[in-house]
Design a protein around this motif. Structure first.
Motif, PDB file in Angstrom:
ATOM      1  N   PHE A  60     -67.465  42.538  31.564  1.00 33.63           N
ATOM      2  CA  PHE A  60     -67.046  44.632  31.483  1.00 33.63           C
ATOM      3  C   PHE A  60     -67.587  44.352  29.693  1.00 33.63           C
ATOM      4  N   ILE A  61     -68.312  45.821  29.973  1.00 35.44           N
ATOM      5  CA  ILE A  61     -68.897  46.317  28.658  1.00 35.44           C
ATOM      6  C   ILE A  61     -68.321  47.734  28.656  1.00 35.44           C
ATOM      7  N   ALA A  62     -67.419  47.701  27.341  1.00 34.59           N
ATOM      8  CA  ALA A  62     -67.491  48.729  27.024  1.00 34.59           C
ATOM      9  C   ALA A  62     -68.053  49.741  25.933  1.00 34.59           C
ATOM     10  N   PRO A  87     -64.715  49.679  19.568  1.00 33.13           N
ATOM     11  CA  PRO A  87     -66.058  48.317  19.498  1.00 33.13           C
ATOM     12  C   PRO A  87     -65.791  48.256  17.719  1.00 33.13           C
ATOM     13  N   ARG A  88     -65.229  49.145  16.671  1.00 34.56           N
ATOM     14  CA  ARG A  88     -64.668  48.667  15.698  1.00 34.56           C
ATOM     15  C   ARG A  88     -64.172  48.125  16.054  1.00 34.56           C
ATOM     16  N   TYR A  89     -62.481  48.070  16.334  1.00 30.76           N
ATOM     17  CA  TYR A  89     -61.728  46.763  16.650  1.00 30.76           C
ATOM     18  C   TYR A  89     -62.045  45.299  17.152  1.00 30.76           C
ATOM     19  N   ARG A 114     -52.864  49.162  27.763  1.00 29.46           N
ATOM     20  CA  ARG A 114     -53.198  48.586  29.195  1.00 29.46           C
ATOM     21  C   ARG A 114     -53.966  47.020  28.960  1.00 29.46           C
ATOM     22  N   ILE A 115     -55.357  47.601  28.697  1.00 35.27           N
ATOM     23  CA  ILE A 115     -56.289  46.576  28.938  1.00 35.27           C
ATOM     24  C   ILE A 115     -55.907  45.370  27.902  1.00 35.27           C
ATOM     25  N   LEU A 157     -59.952  38.396  24.175  1.00 37.53           N
ATOM     26  CA  LEU A 157     -60.861  40.221  24.058  1.00 37.53           C
ATOM     27  C   LEU A 157     -61.427  40.238  23.885  1.00 37.53           C
ATOM     28  N   GLU A 158     -62.587  38.828  23.703  1.00 40.86           N
ATOM     29  CA  GLU A 158     -63.984  38.750  22.429  1.00 40.86           C
ATOM     30  C   GLU A 158     -64.249  38.925  24.031  1.00 40.86           C
TER      31      GLU A 158
END
Length: 426
Positions: A267-269, A278-280, A309-310, A321-322
């Motif tokens: 997935f892409i946010a 994105p910064r996090y 939740r993610i 998360l990476e």
């Protein structure tokens, strides 16, 4: 189905309780205690949208509702398609704007309304929700005219498109709309304050229809399966999905679909200038900045409520998360992507264009790309017309409401003033 409070794990509730309650103690989000896994995905994808969605949601809900009951809820909620549209070789748009309010939130809003009616204990209910644009319309139309349910919708005054505003602020009856002097995060903060006031919650039967309500998210899982069902096996097994992200409910639902067995590669946010996530993901530091207004206003969120939740899902599934793709897009870049898509014969608006742009930047050879189109371009007519120097037609639902009188009241971002409104509408 058992769900637990992410913040206070000892609070565990049923599906019905979670739908009625919305949030747990300490503003904690509810999350499934167990996630089923579908093994024969090909057989599941061979079914029609309603039948497949019934099986998915029944597996999540468990024996709390009979499968026939779930089927009735789904059949009443999903009365419109979620088609994919090929914009170029190997890249598809998932069109989620064919419902009554022309936005993806029709799926979750309508399923939540049906679910709440099914699990209600007969008492009066007040739905309080904040919107950055599309949630308001979906919730308002889903609950319009329902007995013993009052809906109060907060939105940032002057910060949503005029047509978005018209679509849900012209209904009346049990739908009450409040224009808050502030941004979306200020509206969201007021909703949280209300849920923290236990006496008020009890007094007015408070509930929320934001994507913090688990029923909303569960409904959204289903259209990821529907998108894959419209692809061939090779395409869907190398599938990369780009999600325009504001409050991050849509991405949460997609990741849950993957957890249930849908073979999505990654997935892409995709965000606008409000790029907290994105910064996090880049730095490991959660540093929200003040929300800035953009042409993709439904994504103007600096502190996305669904992000916990993610993180919880990634913890449970041991996903790093990476592995999430990420990207932030400026107004200038999203405008150029609207033009690029239009040149290819596809009319899009800034939110979908943001997802397309980041997908294009990150899609690799041999992969199939899917980007989510979360609203009809006409809901952002002023912006799209300005970008394309066009005059796009209004679909019937927008044309009808465009000439109606606004019924909203203005309010400062003050909790005591909001409490007065909530008590008055009972």
């Amino acid at each position: 189905m058992k769900l637990y409070n992410i913040k206070e794990n000892d609070e565990q509730v049923s599906f019905g309780q979670a739908v009625r309650q919305g949030l747990g103690r300490n503003q904690g989000l509810f999350f499934p205690l167990e996630l089923p896994k579908f093994e024969d995905i090909d057989a599941l994808l061979a079914e029609d949208f309603v039948s497949r969605s019934t099986k998915i949601l029944s597996a999540l809900i468990g024996d709390e509702l009979a499968e026939e009951e779930v089927n009735a809820l789904v059949d009443a909620a999903f009365q419109f398609p979620a088609p994919i549209n090929q914009v170029k070789d190997g890249v598809y748009a998932l069109e989620l704007f064919h419902g009554p309010t022309l936005a993806f939130k029709d799926f979750g809003g309508r399923f939540m309304a049906q679910s709440l009616a099914a699990v209600s204990d007969g008492g009066k209910i007040t739905i309080l929700t904040a919107t950055s644009g599309d949630t308001g319309a979906a919730v308002a139309h889903a609950f319009y005219g329902m007995e013993d349910i009052n809906v109060v919708i907060l939105y940032p005054k002057g910060k949503i498109s005029p047509l978005q505003e018209k679509l849900f602020c012209t209904l009346g009856k049990n739908i009450h709309t409040v224009a808050i002097d502030g941004d979306f995060d200020a509206c969201q903060a007021l909703v949280k304050q209300a849920f923290d006031d236990s006496a008020l919650r009890e007094e007015i039967g408070l509930n929320s229809a934001n994507s913090i309500n688990i029923s909303r998210l569960m409904a959204q899982i289903c259209y990821y399966f529907e998108a894959a069902a419209q692809m061939n096996k090779q395409e869907r097994e190398n599938l990369v999905v780009s999600v325009p992200s504001g409050n991050f409910g849509n991405l949460t639902a997609g990741l849950l679909a993957k957890a249930l067995g849908l073979p999505i590669k990654r997935f892409i946010a995709a965000t606008n200038a409000n790029d907290t996530v994105p910064r996090y993901l880049e730095t490991g530091k959660w540093e929200p900045k003040p929300t800035v207004a953009t042409t993709s206003n439904a994504m103007d969120v600096s502190q996305p409520n669904n992000w916990p939740r993610i993180e919880e899902l990634c913890r449970v599934k041991e996903w790093g998360l990476e592995t999430l793709g990420k990207g932030a897009v400026s107004d200038e870049q999203s405008s150029q992507s609207v033009k690029d898509l239009y040149a290819m014969g596809y009319l899009c608006e800034p939110h979908g264009a943001i997802a397309y742009r980041v997908l294009e930047e990150q899609l690799q050879d041999g992969e199939t790309g899917l980007f989510l189109c979360t609203a009809h371009p006409a809901k952002f007519k002023e912006v799209v017309d300005d970008i394309l120097q066009s005059d796009i037609d209004l679909p019937a639902p927008l044309a009808k409401h465009a000439v109606m009188e606004l019924l909203s009241e203005d309010l400062n971002a003050d909790f005591d003033a909001l409490k007065q409104v909530l008590r008055r509408v009972q």
